[in-house]
Each structure stands twice: as C-alpha cells, then as structure tokens.
Scaffold this motif. Sequence first.
Motif, PDB file in Angstrom:
ATOM      1  N   THR A  50       0.626  -1.218  -0.010  1.00 19.83           N
ATOM      2  CA  THR A  50       0.318   0.412  -0.228  1.00 19.83           C
ATOM      3  C   THR A  50       1.051   1.188  -0.100  1.00 19.83           C
ATOM      4  O   THR A  50       0.454   2.365  -0.951  1.00 19.83           O
ATOM      5  N   ASP A 102      -6.227  -1.174  -4.498  1.00 20.05           N
ATOM      6  CA  ASP A 102      -5.400  -1.811  -3.777  1.00 20.05           C
ATOM      7  C   ASP A 102      -5.954  -2.899  -3.050  1.00 20.05           C
ATOM      8  O   ASP A 102      -7.252  -3.707  -2.513  1.00 20.05           O
ATOM      9  N   ASP A 103      -4.979  -4.496  -2.963  1.00 16.59           N
ATOM     10  CA  ASP A 103      -5.874  -6.016  -2.154  1.00 16.59           C
ATOM     11  C   ASP A 103      -6.933  -6.254  -3.210  1.00 16.59           C
ATOM     12  O   ASP A 103      -8.066  -6.646  -2.446  1.00 16.59           O
TER      13      ASP A 103
HETATM   14 MG    MG Z   1      -2.502  -2.799   1.803  1.00 18.21          MG
END
Ligand code: MG
Length: 479
Positions: free
Chosen positions: A191, A247-248
């Motif tokens: 991140t 993200d993710d």
């Molecule tokens: Mg992360």
Amino acid sequence: MSTEIWAQFLERLKNQVNDRSLTYLEGLSCRCMTDQQWDLCLPDRSTLNFVESNLSDKIYDVICDVLKSHSLNTQISVSYSLENDNSREEKTEPGFLFDPIRVVDISKQNIQKAAFQVGRSFLFPASEDSPIVSSIEAREASHLNPNFTFDNFIKGGSNEMAYCAAKAVAANPAGAYNPLFIYGGVGLGKTHLMSAIGNEILQTSNLRVRYMTSEEFTNNYMEAVHDGRMKEFRDEVRKNYDVLLLDDIQFIAGKEGTQKEFFNAFNDLHSANKQIVLTSDKHPQEIKDLEERISSRLVSGLFVDIQLPEYETRLEILRKKSHLQNFYLPDDVAQYIAAKVNSHVRDLESCINRIKASAEIHNEHISMALAQKMIEPYYQSRTVLLDPDAIMQSVCRYFGISLDELLSKSRTKPIVYPRQIAMYLARTHTSLSYPDLGRAFKRDHSTIMNGVANVKKALSDKDAELQFDIKRLEDELFK
Ligand code: MG
Ligand code: ADP
C-alpha cells in the motif's frame, strides 16, 4: 490572474533563497491577495518569526518584481500571520485590480494540505487551467495517504524490483508498465509503494489520481446495484480518473458481479490509456476463485513481488523509522531487533513503538536489557531446532502424501497447502536461511519466502483449519 501571479512569485522566490530558507518557506501560503495588500501565512510561530525577520525584505522585492512585470501597482503592504489564526477577517472591499484569491482556504483545509499545495507550486507553477486551488481538490479526491511517499520508503533486496517499477510508473504514467501489479505478504509495503506512485504523480502532473481499496470498489458497486445507479458508478471510475490505484484486489475474488464489473472497468481504462496499479497478497494466478480471464489480464503488464525484508533492510527500516519519530534507537539495539524480528515491517514498527513507550512511561534509558525485555516475549523462538527433513516427513505423514509429491511442481491445493505448511515450519523451527531452505525444498528461495508469507498471513487472519493443522504438527514434532 492571481493564481498566475502567486505561481510566478513562488518560482522567483525559490530561485533567490538558499536551501535553509527554502525549508522555512515550504509552508508559506497566501490568505488574501489584493492590489494593495498581500496577506501571507506560515504554519507555526517559529517559522513565522524566522520568515518575518530574515526573509521579508526578499519577499517584498520579489512581490514588487512580479507585480511590475504585470504592470500592476507595486505600492502594496505585506502582512504575515499564522495559518490557523481564524480571527483575521478577509478583506473583500471592492476596487481590486484583480480578484482576491484564497490560495488556501484556512477554514477548511489543514496545514498538511497547505504545505503540499505550496510544495507543488514550487515545483510546478500552476497554469491557467490548473489553478493552485485545484491541487487541494485533486489531493482530496485522490483519497491518498500523503505520508506514503518514495522518500520514506526504504529500498532493499526484497523490494528493489517493485520499487524501481513503481518509480518508472510514477515518472511515466500509462507509458511504462500498465497495469503494474504488486504482490506480496501482508505488511510488506504494498500500500505504501502504490500510494507513493499516486503521491508523486499528483506532485508532478495534473493527472487525476484515485486510490481505492477493492473493498471500497465492491461496496460502491453493490450500493450502485442496489440504488439503480450503475451508470453513475461506471462513469465515476472511467471519466473522473487518469490513474487508478486499486489495493488488495484479492478481495474481489469469488464475488461474481464485482469481478465482472472490475473486468469491464479495467478494460475500458486500459484502452483509454489510463494507468492502473493493483496490489494483492498473492500472485494473480494464486488468487483463489479469481476468474481465469481476469488473472491472465492482470499479468499482461508487469507483475513484481515484495518479499520479507532481509536483515540489512530491516536494520535500515528500524534506523529510519526511529529517526522519523525523533527517537534515538542505539545501533546495537537496532541490530538486535533486526536479527530477532524477521517478519513484517509492521512488526518492526511495533517494536520501536513498544520500546519507545516503555522508555517514556518508566523514564528509562534505552538499553539492550530494555529491548530484550520488550521484544523477547513476542519473538520467542523455540530452543530446540529441528531439521527440515524431519519436518517434511511429518507433514507428508500427517496429510497422507508422498515426499515426491511434496517436492513436486504440482500447484494443486492438496499438495500446495502441506508444502507451504512445511516451508513455514522449517523456517520457524530451523536456523536455515531462505536459500538453504530453497535447496531443501528444491525451489528458489523466493518461492519459500512466498510460501512462508502466505501461511503467516492466513495465521494472522485467524484461519482456524490452518491453526489446527500447525498446532497438531508442532505437537507431533516436539513431543
Ligand atoms: Mg495494504
Ligand atoms: P501492505 O500493504 O503490504 O500490507 P503497508 O504498505 O501497509 O503494507 O506497510 C505496512 C507499514 O510498513 C506501513 O506503515 C509502511 O509505511 C511500512 N513499510 C513497509 N515497507 C516499508 C519500507 N520498505 N520502507 C518504509 N516503510 C515501510
């Protein structure tokens, strides 16, 4: 007009002061600018004092210079105040030669944004179509954490490739690697690195950046379906952003509607030449329940992994993080932690915080003894070391597979699951390095790192089945 003048003023001022003064000017903003008065603000008292006593003549000269170049009145007064001094009324009398601007709306924006904004205009004077004011909006719309930058990301063998790829994308959005896919275990800086790309693009261009977690994407999608606002949802992603940081992405696996929507959005953005950056805790092809067409699309750009940091990087992280917190961590203590805590960067951060808090609360000097007391209980290693062959045999017996299968190239779950458990146990209960383990498992050391990271992640996610299996195996091995 005012925006242009402000940008020119900053640019000229920047070229006329030394580096030390420049650091004092980083937080400079303008509350109000009229044909008779410039109202400048600084974020804190000591900066204000410094600027007023040492730089006000220079600032005045530069202002006059800029005004003259626009044939404007140079008989103006310049005042200085604190940025959060809300008692000051803004002047709004008529008769300006140009509109008063509030470069920073102090009532709404915080200091960080003000500093960012000026930082940006120092580097890239705003043009008519990118007024300074809009940089605050762009930052706000980006949803980025401004603290995750390249400057405070520590490079090391474990993340070098990902770092270089991220830098290349930030320097050349949609021109270097598109999509960029960063994967690796939890707490290893994905991140942070992804956000650093966004923060740098915001600073160096007028591109519209949007950071979004996949959870947010999913929720927005589901809300849009529920409220019958699919068109708005689709337009939002496609029309409002030039750079999408998602993200993710493993989060969308198994969610049929979201995956489909993501796939379409991805294709549209990509063909519109917009930069896409994605992160995941696994390689796309290892994400369970992710549609094949999506995983193969994801690997069509560049995919890079981040591994667990090795000793040198851990040490550097400890040094830099404590320094950033203005906390003196003696080097022998840093070395001790780096040797002992060989997991996520988050764990290293929490060690610093724990030692710092204890030293503060007990008013104690930071020593090895204190560090040991604070760290030992959390990072206890078993005193008995096992050998990897014994571990592999136990694991094979427990799962009813052969050693050949465990060491084979098979990627099916019934084999991968025991194999990764064996890797995790071998890493935890032997003193072997990753390359040594690589030889024992007939694999590259990075595969072992990944396997171990996967197990750790699942354990930290409280995967009950895995916890049970590991406990049974450890009981068996240590009985
Ligand atoms: Mg992360
Ligand atoms: P991930 O997204 O991979 O789970 P994060 O990016 O959230 O991990 O990182 C966890 C924490 O560790 C953050 O505070 C981040 O700033 C820090 N961190 C991770 N890697 C690094 C690094 N190489 N240099 C500096 N800080 C790092």
